[in-house]
Scaffold this motif. Sequence first.
Motif, short mmCIF file in Angstrom:
data_model
loop_
_atom_site.label_atom_id
_atom_site.label_comp_id
_atom_site.label_asym_id
_atom_site.label_seq_id
_atom_site.Cartn_x
_atom_site.Cartn_y
_atom_site.Cartn_z
N ILE A 43 -57.78 -17.38 2.27
CA ILE A 43 -58.46 -16.46 1.36
C ILE A 43 -58.95 -17.31 0.18
O ILE A 43 -58.17 -17.72 -0.67
CB ILE A 43 -57.52 -15.33 0.87
CG1 ILE A 43 -56.84 -14.63 2.04
CG2 ILE A 43 -58.29 -14.35 -0.02
CD1 ILE A 43 -57.75 -13.97 3.04
N ASN A 44 -60.25 -17.59 0.16
CA ASN A 44 -60.81 -18.48 -0.85
C ASN A 44 -62.16 -17.95 -1.34
O ASN A 44 -62.67 -16.95 -0.82
CB ASN A 44 -60.93 -19.90 -0.28
CG ASN A 44 -61.76 -19.93 0.99
OD1 ASN A 44 -62.86 -19.40 1.04
ND2 ASN A 44 -61.22 -20.56 2.04
N ARG A 45 -62.71 -18.62 -2.34
CA ARG A 45 -63.99 -18.18 -2.93
C ARG A 45 -65.11 -18.12 -1.90
O ARG A 45 -65.93 -17.21 -1.92
CB ARG A 45 -64.39 -19.13 -4.05
CG ARG A 45 -63.75 -18.84 -5.36
CD ARG A 45 -64.36 -19.72 -6.46
NE ARG A 45 -64.18 -19.15 -7.77
CZ ARG A 45 -63.04 -19.09 -8.42
NH1 ARG A 45 -61.94 -19.57 -7.88
NH2 ARG A 45 -62.98 -18.54 -9.62
N GLU A 46 -65.16 -19.11 -1.02
CA GLU A 46 -66.22 -19.15 -0.01
C GLU A 46 -66.16 -17.92 0.91
O GLU A 46 -67.18 -17.31 1.21
CB GLU A 46 -66.14 -20.44 0.82
CG GLU A 46 -66.47 -21.70 0.05
CD GLU A 46 -65.37 -22.16 -0.90
OE1 GLU A 46 -64.17 -21.84 -0.68
OE2 GLU A 46 -65.71 -22.82 -1.89
N LEU A 47 -64.95 -17.57 1.35
CA LEU A 47 -64.79 -16.42 2.23
C LEU A 47 -65.20 -15.13 1.51
O LEU A 47 -65.96 -14.34 2.05
CB LEU A 47 -63.33 -16.31 2.70
CG LEU A 47 -63.00 -15.06 3.52
CD1 LEU A 47 -63.73 -15.08 4.86
CD2 LEU A 47 -61.52 -14.92 3.70
N ILE A 48 -64.71 -14.94 0.30
CA ILE A 48 -65.02 -13.71 -0.44
C ILE A 48 -66.51 -13.62 -0.75
O ILE A 48 -67.12 -12.57 -0.59
CB ILE A 48 -64.17 -13.62 -1.73
CG1 ILE A 48 -62.66 -13.60 -1.40
CG2 ILE A 48 -64.56 -12.40 -2.56
CD1 ILE A 48 -62.18 -12.43 -0.58
#
Length: 105
Positions: A43-48
């Motif tokens: 769960i990271n910035r890229e995914l969100i």
Amino acid sequence: MNMKLKDIAQVIRSKNSGPFELTFDIIFKDRDMFEMICSKKIINRELISKLYNIPHEKVFSIIEFKPANAIKATIVRPVPSGNPGDTDVYGAQQHVPLLGIELEL
């Protein structure tokens, strides 16, 4: 092994974090799975930003909250709460894209 996030989380929810932000909470069923997801930074910035079709800079934070086996992500609301065009005044229905996340564990 592939799994869906919804199968390993006890709670996946969204809510307003003020009129201009949305917060997503993912609370895991057990500590081991929480630790594995955190260690891999799944769960990271890229995914969100990809899930919500927003630039990385509109993902304010991703916080791992160990006492609750939880990950919290906060983003800019696309439309301020209650403004014309807002379809979810409370932000309570915005977690749906998280339900379909497939994890390679």
